[in-house]
Design an enzyme around this catalytic site. Sequence first.
Site, mmCIF file in Angstrom:
data_model
loop_
_atom_site.group_PDB
_atom_site.id
_atom_site.type_symbol
_atom_site.label_atom_id
_atom_site.label_comp_id
_atom_site.label_asym_id
_atom_site.label_seq_id
_atom_site.Cartn_x
_atom_site.Cartn_y
_atom_site.Cartn_z
ATOM 1 N N PRO A 48 0.785 -1.237 0.000
ATOM 2 C CA PRO A 48 0.000 0.000 0.000
ATOM 3 C C PRO A 48 0.819 1.291 0.000
ATOM 4 O O PRO A 48 0.790 2.070 0.958
ATOM 5 C CB PRO A 48 -0.827 -0.128 1.282
ATOM 6 C CG PRO A 48 0.043 -0.904 2.200
ATOM 7 C CD PRO A 48 0.782 -1.892 1.321
ATOM 8 N N CYS A 49 1.522 1.534 -1.100
ATOM 9 C CA CYS A 49 2.289 2.778 -1.220
ATOM 10 C C CYS A 49 1.369 3.999 -1.256
ATOM 11 O O CYS A 49 1.815 5.123 -1.009
ATOM 12 C CB CYS A 49 3.193 2.743 -2.445
ATOM 13 S SG CYS A 49 2.381 2.323 -3.991
ATOM 14 N N HIS A 50 0.073 3.781 -1.540
ATOM 15 C CA HIS A 50 -0.865 4.902 -1.549
ATOM 16 C C HIS A 50 -1.097 5.459 -0.150
ATOM 17 O O HIS A 50 -1.618 6.566 0.002
ATOM 18 C CB HIS A 50 -2.201 4.472 -2.172
ATOM 19 C CG HIS A 50 -2.886 3.345 -1.464
ATOM 20 N ND1 HIS A 50 -2.546 2.024 -1.660
ATOM 21 C CD2 HIS A 50 -3.891 3.328 -0.543
ATOM 22 C CE1 HIS A 50 -3.299 1.243 -0.913
ATOM 23 N NE2 HIS A 50 -4.130 2.019 -0.209
#
Length: 283
Positions: A249-251
């Site tokens: 989850p780089c977001h």
Amino acid sequence: MTTNSTYTYQQIARAIEHLTANFREQPSLNELADKANLSEFHFQRLFTEWAGVSPKKFSQYLTLEHAKNKLRSGAPLIDVAHESGLSGTGRLHDLFVTIEGVTPGQFKQAGSGLVLSYGLFDSPFGRYVLGAINGKIALLHFLNDVDEPETILKIAWPEATLRNEPDVIKPLADQIFPVMGEFSQLPTKPLPVLLRGSVFQLKVWEALLKIPEGQLASYDQIAEAIGQPTASRAVGTAIGSNPVGYLIPCHRVIKKTGLFGGYRWGSDRKQAMLGWEAARVDQ
């Protein structure tokens, strides 16, 4: 997830783009519906079906103050610095994700003869290509109108033989995104992810799994978590090269000022994900 879900996201994304740019002015329902090219009634229904909350509630998740509060109440990412090795298991929203990491050198020794099965699928955030090697997810890339899926796959795994086999990897795709509105849906088994990167990249990507759904972390916090507090810029580069969108989850990483910042698959998509996840957590 049906093909219609991608069209739904495209309509919603236009409204989110306008909402994000003008949240301080609190755009009216009519204004947002107009951006989505829908009547107020249909927009309200479609948006609530997609997000699980009203457009007004969703807009609260996109405010600077909300982001700052989430940063302050974030997960104890520093714990990651005390873990050894590159591989581990992290809990990600309602999914279990098991990471196997290989460095380029390790991959080169065993890279020949690999077959990468892939297929195109729909999600609440648009169309994406999913690639898997030996039953392990090796790439999840959200597509825009000009993307060539095979080119994307070849750049990520140049040594692998590509096979368009959506039926083979559909069981993996079915576990990644819940059915629209089914906020309590759980996976039936762990999702294995194969990541290819440098030792530093693998540490950063693994740290991302420690950010719970609905929470946020800054680049500085990730750098501190991997034991390199002065490497926030390098952390940003590693995050930007994450090959497995959403699952890694780089977001959920934003600037320490509370601004969302950029995203490999578009800032509007990042904001859609963050608001969508916040709504899920509130259910």
